[in-house]
Every structure is written in C-alpha cells, then in structure tokens.
Enzyme design. Structure first.
Site, short mmCIF file in Angstrom:
data_model
loop_
_atom_site.label_atom_id
_atom_site.label_comp_id
_atom_site.label_asym_id
_atom_site.label_seq_id
_atom_site.Cartn_x
_atom_site.Cartn_y
_atom_site.Cartn_z
N ASP A 34 31.51 -68.90 7.01
CA ASP A 34 31.65 -70.45 6.59
C ASP A 34 32.36 -70.45 5.24
O ASP A 34 31.58 -70.98 4.35
CB ASP A 34 30.39 -70.84 6.88
N GLU A 208 31.68 -79.18 14.68
CA GLU A 208 30.98 -79.19 13.41
C GLU A 208 31.92 -78.66 12.31
O GLU A 208 33.03 -78.74 12.35
CB GLU A 208 30.02 -77.87 13.81
O1 FUB Z 1 27.30 -70.14 10.11
C1 FUB Z 1 26.28 -70.83 10.94
C2 FUB Z 1 27.15 -71.88 11.59
O2 FUB Z 1 28.07 -71.25 12.46
C3 FUB Z 1 27.57 -72.91 10.80
O3 FUB Z 1 26.87 -73.64 10.02
C4 FUB Z 1 28.79 -73.59 11.78
O4 FUB Z 1 29.69 -74.21 10.99
C5 FUB Z 1 29.15 -72.14 12.39
O5 FUB Z 1 30.43 -71.53 11.72
#
Ligand code: FUB
Length: 454
Positions: A34, A208
C-alpha cells in the site's frame, strides 16, 4: 545512519533497522504494501503499510497482519533509506494494540506540519476508524492524536491538498463506498458532509484504496477495483475534488498472483511515477507483499497510458554498484534464460539469472538491464558474480545498448562448482547512461547474481 553501497540503514532506538534497495521490489528484508508516495523537501517519501507473517497471538492467521508503519525516502530512486517505525499499534491510545490492523496509510504536509493518516481497529467497538499522527519532519517523530477523526469509519485514507490549500480526505467507507469530505484547516476534523464519490465505473466489484492528484487543472481519482478475479487499478477524471468523476480506464491490469493492489502517483523532478505492490518476496500466499514503482506517462488529452509491471522499476543504477541483472528490462528465450530466487528458503536473498544452452540453441542467450550510469571516468574492470559447475566453463559478455552492441567486457568463467567473482578488463569505455545486454556466448549452464564495474 549507516550507508552500505546502495543500502541505507537508519538506526533508531525504537526500531530494528531494515535495508532498502533499488529496482522492484523497492524494499528488501521486510514486507511492505500500500505505498503512498509524496515529494517533501526535494526527496520522495514512501509511506507503506507493513505486512508481517502471522505472529503468535494474532487473531488472523491467514489474513493481513500489520503491526506498525515505517517511512522510506530516496533522492535518486536508487538508494532508499528506512527511517524506522513511525507509528506502532501498541502506542496509539485508541487502537486495539493486538489487532494487527494498521491498513493502508497516507501522509501530507500543511503549513510545515506533516499529517499521517492511518486506519486501524478501535479498542472501543472493534470498528475501523482513521486516525492522525503529526510531525515536524516527514520522517517523524509522529505524535498520534488521542482519538480518531470524529465521524470517519473505514479504511484506506488519502489526503489531497488543493492548490488553494484546502484539504480533502477520501477513503473507503463501510459498504464498498468510496467517499470524500473536506477537512478543516486543523487537518483533524471534517469540514463538510461525507459525499459518496460519483464515478461511472462500468461494473460492480469491490473498490478501495482511493488516491487523488491534480495535473493541468484536472483532478484524477484512481482506485483498486476488483472487476474480475483480482484488483486492477482504474481511474476517473473530474473538475472538482468532490466529483463527479468520469471513468477513463485502467492504469494497471489485474495480476494473477496477488489479490490486492494499492497505488499512489507522484511527480518528481518533472517525471511522474506510479507506486503499487505485488507479492514478489512471498510466492505461497498474497498477504505478505512488497512495494514497487514504474514510470507513468500521459496522452495529449491528459488520459493515462496503461502501465505493465516490471522487475526493473525506476531510477538509474550506477555502473559501480552491484547491478542486479535479474531485475531485467527485457529477456531472451525463456527456455534458455530465466530468473530464480538465490535461495528459495530465503526470498529476501534476492534473485539470480540462469543462462542455459540447451540442444545447441541458436545463440545469443541474453538479458537486458536498462539505465546504467557509467559516469564520466574510465573504468578498468568488469566483475560478474557467477556459479558454474565443473565442466561448464565458458564466457559471459556485456554489451552496450543492443545484444550485438559494443562489447564492454568479455569475462572468461572457469567453472569451480562454487560462487566466484570472475573479472576481465573493460574493452570499451562508456560515458553516461546506457542499457546493458549480458550474454553467454559459450558455456552450458551459468547462474549470475550481479555484474559490477570498477
Ligand atoms: O493492506 C491491507 C489492505 O489491502 C489495504 O487497506 C487495501 O487497500 C488492500 O491493499
């Protein structure tokens, strides 16, 4: 701070030092995911989340385990410095200190202060909230606020500051909704209603990890979207940070090995870069990830050209460093040249290139590594770190800019059944930046870890 060739290690009282490397993945010795990249004070700072293998006591044995955050920085995108832990789950008053839920973060600077936004599970009710930690320098120390931002539930914050200084927070709220709100100047309270981002992405599927940036007066709103099996990164464009946004397509297609992807975009010294993650250092599953970077370019009309993930990544590599040719930019016939882990039991030991001449293959057998800086001074020797079994003696050649380009060095390899540094004189002096082509013109089977010039 300790500097070992292209490895910088910052030693902090509260954290164990972890080396950071160039090429993809950017960070070795620890997992990272991320990546949120920003330019502060003439350097690129990357704020990733930190995956770890499930520790004893974790409630989530098979999923993500993320205990804290590090920040990394680089001036040349080749030498990366790990500044150590900046926020730890056990040291934030409102966070469940055993939840390993420090999801994707972001950071931005306003009026000389650095505001680090991070999601985590609250002690109070087990729901995901988004908190802020504040520092005077991008590398910290960061002081977490007592409470998360009131009224903000969810994960994956992105903090965008417009040219007039107005801050906006966008994140994934419950129910798969991407939302945005204006922040007050204090950066820790909302200053508007929470609005669901209006984008006309063509199909349903999880969304997301939003990221917002501005270029030539247009707002770009991009996010991971699970259109089919795994997440691609898609983007929309609009005329306001609150939307509406028009869907424009994919920046990066879904990949097959890692279910998630998560990105950020930054302009640095006139070039745009795209940061994302993959599970290169963990092939068994996709919850221990590693951050990567690629160049990002635009069409005339401002739309983004799709990016393919590479091993080579970004940045210019000094000819005098250990050039990891397995982080290649192009490669020959995969029956005769391929890349493997140096030690399967320890992926952080990196990769090697295997050259194999099978069935009297019509040579050349080659791999290309681009953007190597030979500087302005003459170099005397080329060294190759190589393994060849007795009976498999031969030659490694290094050419400039094409498989049959200028011969920089011809290095005879006397097979020894062990790793060795073989060397030969530089035959052609180069100045400035060139692409290297490494070939095995004769020999049967050789493993090459790196090439270096002295
Ligand atoms: O790293 C955990 C989660 O996985 C993140 O919050 C999302 O965006 C995905 O990458």
């Amino acid at each position: 701070m300790k500097l070992v060739k292209n490895i910088c290690i910052a030693v902090f009282a509260t954290s164990i030092a972890i080396p950071a490397f160039a090429e993809n993945p950017l960070i070795s010795g620890a997992f990272s995911a991320d990546p949120s990249a920003h330019v502060f004070n003439g350097r690129v700072y990357v704020f990733p989340s930190h995956d770890i293998p499930a520790p004893a006591g974790s409630r989530n044995k098979k999923g993500f385990n993320m205990p804290d955050y590090h920040v990394y920085s680089s001036e040349n995108l080749f030498d990366w410095t790990d500044h150590g832990v900046i926020v730890d789950q056990e040291k934030v008053p409102w966070v469940d200190g055993k939840s390993y839920s420090m999801w994707a973060p972001d950071c931005n600077c306003k009026n000389g202060k650095y505001y680090f936004y991070f999601p985590a599970r609250q002690k109070e009710d087990g729901r995901n909230a988004i908190g802020v930690a504040i520092a005077d320098k991008p590398e910290g120390p960061y002081v977490p606020q007592e409470k998360p931002i009131p009224g903000v539930n969810g994960i994956d914050p992105c903090i965008f500051i417009d040219d007039d200084g107005t801050p906006y927070l966008t994140w994934q709220a419950q129910g798969n909704a991407l939302v945005v709100a204006r922040l007050k100047d204090n950066m820790i309270e909302l200053d508007s209603e929470i609005v669901t981002v209006n984008h006309n992405v063509p199909r349903n599927g999880l969304k997301e990890g939003p990221f917002m940036f501005k270029r030539n007066g247009k707002y770009y709103y991009s996010f991971p979207w699970c259109e089919r099996q795994t997440e691609c990164i898609c983007y929309c464009m609009g005329d306001s940070p609150m939307g509406p946004f028009e869907y424009k397509g994919k920046i990066m297609e879904q990949n097959t090995d890692c279910w998630t992807n998560h990105h950020s975009v930054v302009e640095y010294k006139g070039q745009w870069y795209f940061f994302y993650h993959h599970n290169d250092y963990c092939r068994e599953h996709d919850v221990n990830r590693s951050i990567c970077a690629e160049y990002l370019t635009f069409n005339e009309d401002g739309t983004i050209r799709q990016i393919m993930p590479t091993q080579r990544g970004v940045g210019i590599t000094p000819a005098t460093s250990r050039i990891q040719i397995d982080r290649y930019s192009a490669i020959g016939d995969s029956n005769h040249v391929w890349v493997e882990y140096n030690r399967t039991e320890d992926p952080f030991a990196g990769w090697k290139t295997v050259f194999r001449n099978k069935d009297n293959y019509r040579r050349p057998i080659w791999i290309e590594y681009d953007r190597v800086d030979f500087g302005e001074k003459d170099l005397s020797a080329a060294i190759v770190h190589v393994f060849a079994r007795v009976g498999g003696s031969g030659t490694i050649e290094v050419h400039a800019d094409a498989v049959d380009g200028d011969l920089i060095a011809r290095i005879p390899i006397v097979a020894k059944d062990e790793w060795q540094d073989a060397s030969a004189a530089v035959l052609k002096q180069l100045k400035g930046v060139h692409n290297l082509f490494v070939t095995m013109p004769d020999g049967i089977l050789m493993h090459v870890d790196w090439v270096q010039f002295k």
